[in-house]
Design a protein around this motif. Structure first.
Motif, PDB file in Angstrom:
ATOM      1  N   TYR A  35       7.770   5.095  -5.609  1.00 43.36           N
ATOM      2  CA  TYR A  35       8.388   4.167  -6.069  1.00 43.36           C
ATOM      3  C   TYR A  35       9.870   3.902  -4.998  1.00 43.36           C
ATOM      4  O   TYR A  35      10.007   2.760  -5.079  1.00 43.36           O
ATOM      5  N   TYR A  36      10.058   5.054  -4.790  1.00 44.47           N
ATOM      6  CA  TYR A  36      11.385   4.842  -3.925  1.00 44.47           C
ATOM      7  C   TYR A  36      11.187   4.374  -2.735  1.00 44.47           C
ATOM      8  O   TYR A  36      12.158   3.536  -2.168  1.00 44.47           O
ATOM      9  N   LEU A  37      10.007   4.800  -1.976  1.00 41.71           N
ATOM     10  CA  LEU A  37       9.560   4.021  -0.701  1.00 41.71           C
ATOM     11  C   LEU A  37       9.637   2.457  -0.821  1.00 41.71           C
ATOM     12  O   LEU A  37       9.978   1.625   0.050  1.00 41.71           O
ATOM     13  N   ILE A  38       9.054   2.100  -1.941  1.00 45.32           N
ATOM     14  CA  ILE A  38       8.731   0.689  -2.167  1.00 45.32           C
ATOM     15  C   ILE A  38      10.321  -0.056  -2.493  1.00 45.32           C
ATOM     16  O   ILE A  38      10.355  -1.231  -1.680  1.00 45.32           O
ATOM     17  N   LYS A  39      10.806   0.472  -3.295  1.00 45.83           N
ATOM     18  CA  LYS A  39      12.172   0.007  -3.460  1.00 45.83           C
ATOM     19  C   LYS A  39      13.408  -0.060  -2.566  1.00 45.83           C
ATOM     20  O   LYS A  39      14.030  -1.038  -2.396  1.00 45.83           O
ATOM     21  N   LYS A  40      13.515   1.129  -2.117  1.00 45.08           N
ATOM     22  CA  LYS A  40      14.642   1.559  -1.056  1.00 45.08           C
ATOM     23  C   LYS A  40      14.114   1.486   0.204  1.00 45.08           C
ATOM     24  O   LYS A  40      15.016   1.523   1.294  1.00 45.08           O
ATOM     25  N   ASN A  41      12.795   1.269   0.726  1.00 40.03           N
ATOM     26  CA  ASN A  41      12.382   1.358   1.990  1.00 40.03           C
ATOM     27  C   ASN A  41      12.769   2.687   2.663  1.00 40.03           C
ATOM     28  O   ASN A  41      13.153   2.545   4.070  1.00 40.03           O
ATOM     29  N   LEU A  65      -3.382   4.424 -10.875  1.00 42.81           N
ATOM     30  CA  LEU A  65      -4.050   3.155 -11.411  1.00 42.81           C
ATOM     31  C   LEU A  65      -3.847   3.121 -12.927  1.00 42.81           C
ATOM     32  O   LEU A  65      -3.929   1.901 -13.512  1.00 42.81           O
ATOM     33  N   LEU A  66      -3.141   3.694 -13.548  1.00 43.48           N
ATOM     34  CA  LEU A  66      -2.345   3.631 -14.852  1.00 43.48           C
ATOM     35  C   LEU A  66      -1.295   2.562 -15.060  1.00 43.48           C
ATOM     36  O   LEU A  66      -1.003   1.852 -15.782  1.00 43.48           O
ATOM     37  N   VAL A  67      -0.830   2.452 -13.590  1.00 46.16           N
ATOM     38  CA  VAL A  67       0.357   1.418 -13.576  1.00 46.16           C
ATOM     39  C   VAL A  67       0.264   0.198 -12.394  1.00 46.16           C
ATOM     40  O   VAL A  67       0.998  -0.575 -12.164  1.00 46.16           O
ATOM     41  N   GLY A  68      -0.896   0.573 -11.940  1.00 49.29           N
ATOM     42  CA  GLY A  68      -0.789  -0.364 -10.703  1.00 49.29           C
ATOM     43  C   GLY A  68      -2.746  -0.533 -10.281  1.00 49.29           C
ATOM     44  O   GLY A  68      -3.336   0.029 -11.030  1.00 49.29           O
ATOM     45  N   THR A  69      -2.879  -1.118  -8.911  1.00 48.16           N
ATOM     46  CA  THR A  69      -4.164  -1.287  -8.479  1.00 48.16           C
ATOM     47  C   THR A  69      -4.580  -0.210  -7.501  1.00 48.16           C
ATOM     48  O   THR A  69      -3.686   0.175  -6.904  1.00 48.16           O
ATOM     49  N   PHE A  73      -2.239   1.081  -4.364  1.00 54.68           N
ATOM     50  CA  PHE A  73      -1.815   2.381  -3.916  1.00 54.68           C
ATOM     51  C   PHE A  73      -2.304   2.860  -2.400  1.00 54.68           C
ATOM     52  O   PHE A  73      -1.481   3.566  -1.721  1.00 54.68           O
ATOM     53  N   TYR A  74      -3.491   2.340  -1.922  1.00 59.98           N
ATOM     54  CA  TYR A  74      -3.505   2.555  -0.413  1.00 59.98           C
ATOM     55  C   TYR A  74      -2.703   1.945   0.426  1.00 59.98           C
ATOM     56  O   TYR A  74      -2.281   2.547   1.327  1.00 59.98           O
ATOM     57  N   LYS A  75      -2.160   0.839  -0.086  1.00 56.55           N
ATOM     58  CA  LYS A  75      -1.106   0.105   1.010  1.00 56.55           C
ATOM     59  C   LYS A  75       0.096   0.626   0.676  1.00 56.55           C
ATOM     60  O   LYS A  75       0.739   1.071   1.918  1.00 56.55           O
ATOM     61  N   VAL A  76       0.694   1.562  -0.205  1.00 55.17           N
ATOM     62  CA  VAL A  76       1.918   2.259  -0.146  1.00 55.17           C
ATOM     63  C   VAL A  76       1.719   3.624   0.401  1.00 55.17           C
ATOM     64  O   VAL A  76       2.473   3.913   1.367  1.00 55.17           O
ATOM     65  N   ALA A  77       0.500   4.133   0.145  1.00 58.06           N
ATOM     66  CA  ALA A  77       0.050   5.584   0.988  1.00 58.06           C
ATOM     67  C   ALA A  77       0.103   5.179   2.476  1.00 58.06           C
ATOM     68  O   ALA A  77       0.803   6.144   3.207  1.00 58.06           O
ATOM     69  N   SER A  78      -0.422   4.176   3.076  1.00 59.18           N
ATOM     70  CA  SER A  78      -0.572   3.671   4.403  1.00 59.18           C
ATOM     71  C   SER A  78       0.885   3.547   4.900  1.00 59.18           C
ATOM     72  O   SER A  78       1.013   4.167   6.178  1.00 59.18           O
ATOM     73  N   GLU A  79       1.676   2.869   4.293  1.00 58.54           N
ATOM     74  CA  GLU A  79       2.838   2.711   4.660  1.00 58.54           C
ATOM     75  C   GLU A  79       3.761   3.772   4.797  1.00 58.54           C
ATOM     76  O   GLU A  79       4.501   3.876   5.662  1.00 58.54           O
ATOM     77  N   PHE A  80       3.499   4.782   3.750  1.00 63.68           N
ATOM     78  CA  PHE A  80       4.252   5.962   3.929  1.00 63.68           C
ATOM     79  C   PHE A  80       3.737   6.729   5.389  1.00 63.68           C
ATOM     80  O   PHE A  80       4.841   7.273   6.103  1.00 63.68           O
ATOM     81  N   CYS A 167      -9.299  -2.035   6.649  1.00 63.22           N
ATOM     82  CA  CYS A 167      -9.088  -2.370   5.170  1.00 63.22           C
ATOM     83  C   CYS A 167      -8.513  -1.296   4.434  1.00 63.22           C
ATOM     84  O   CYS A 167      -8.106  -0.258   4.985  1.00 63.22           O
ATOM     85  N   TYR A 168      -7.951  -1.594   3.294  1.00 64.30           N
ATOM     86  CA  TYR A 168      -7.279  -0.751   2.545  1.00 64.30           C
ATOM     87  C   TYR A 168      -7.901   0.475   2.392  1.00 64.30           C
ATOM     88  O   TYR A 168      -7.079   1.591   2.673  1.00 64.30           O
ATOM     89  N   ASN A 169      -9.065   0.763   2.026  1.00 63.47           N
ATOM     90  CA  ASN A 169      -9.563   1.939   1.517  1.00 63.47           C
ATOM     91  C   ASN A 169      -9.720   2.634   2.956  1.00 63.47           C
ATOM     92  O   ASN A 169      -9.518   3.903   3.224  1.00 63.47           O
ATOM     93  N   ASP A 170     -10.505   2.086   4.049  1.00 60.26           N
ATOM     94  CA  ASP A 170     -10.892   2.822   5.270  1.00 60.26           C
ATOM     95  C   ASP A 170      -9.563   3.185   6.001  1.00 60.26           C
ATOM     96  O   ASP A 170      -9.312   4.401   6.677  1.00 60.26           O
ATOM     97  N   LEU A 171      -8.459   2.235   6.146  1.00 57.52           N
ATOM     98  CA  LEU A 171      -7.149   2.615   6.660  1.00 57.52           C
ATOM     99  C   LEU A 171      -6.635   4.066   6.368  1.00 57.52           C
ATOM    100  O   LEU A 171      -6.222   4.833   6.733  1.00 57.52           O
TER     101      LEU A 171
END
Length: 214
Positions: A35-41, A65-69, A73-80, A167-171
């Motif tokens: 969450y901090y990564l998304i909001k504060k970069n 998955l309880l709060v998002g898609t 998740f894959y997008k946030v994790a890949s950006e990390f 793609c999201y999953n493979d990346l």
């Protein structure tokens, strides 16, 4: 004997509770860090974040998955991974660029060989342009048909930096696998997936290959 059995079950119960609490703590920590990564970069506690992402992603996904898609998740994790390995990737001397075969045109004349699909620069798709820019900037380029092919290439070529388009999953799974091998990585998501006639932001990719990989 009865007391002994009771003690064993008590110890097992305590261990199980501690294990569950540990998993919950790690997962909660990861969600907060994400969450901090998304909001504060920014990345908080980089080493801890890397350890959790590398080893507990399946648990993190279920909680996310309880709060998002799943794609988010894959997008946030890949950006990390992109941000964590940014500086070490810039220092890599033996870098490779991995392109998915699905970027090709349906009438692509390229044939599959030992090192992937050979581009003939026919201009039917943007792959040829991407390859030219990548090679001018020190990358070896491989167009691969799947993750198994990628694993073999990494083992044989022994790169010290990998840039992948997928793609999201493979990346995510590719970056996760390379991260656990301590290989600096960068990734770019496809704009359109589906395993055929996919799209990537060519301008952004070329800019990253030329100037700012991360």
């Amino acid at each position: 004997m009865v007391l002994s059995n009771i003690n064993i079950f008590e110890y097992l119960g305590i261990i199980l509770v501690l294990l569950i609490l540990t998993i919950i703590l790690l997962a909660t920590t990861a969600v907060v860090l994400g969450y901090y990564l998304i909001k504060k970069n920014k990345i908080l506690f980089p080493k801890l974040s890397l350890y959790i992402t590398n080893n507990f992603y399946s648990i993190l996904l279920k909680i996310f998955l309880l709060v998002g898609t799943e794609d988010t998740f894959y997008k946030v994790a890949s950006e990390f991974y992109n941000r964590y390995y940014c500086e070490s990737f810039k220092k890599a001397k033996n870098k490779i660029l991995i392109l998915p075969h699905c970027l090709r045109d349906l009438k692509c004349p390229g044939k599959l060989g030992v090192d992937g699909i050979e581009c003939l620069f026919c201009s039917k798709c943007p792959v040829g342009e991407i390859i030219k820019v990548a090679k001018e900037n020190g990358y070896e380029v491989y167009i691969v048909p799947g993750s198994t092919f990628l694993k073999r290439l990494v083992k044989e070529k022994n790169p010290d930096g990998v840039f992948a388009v997928a793609c999201y999953n493979d990346l995510f799974h590719g970056m996760n696998s390379l991260s656990r091998k301590n290989i600096p990585i960068q990734g770019q998501l496809l704009m359109k997936d589906g395993c055929i006639l996919t799209l990537v932001d060519v301008e952004e990719l070329i800019n990253r290959l030329k100037n700012k990989p991360c």
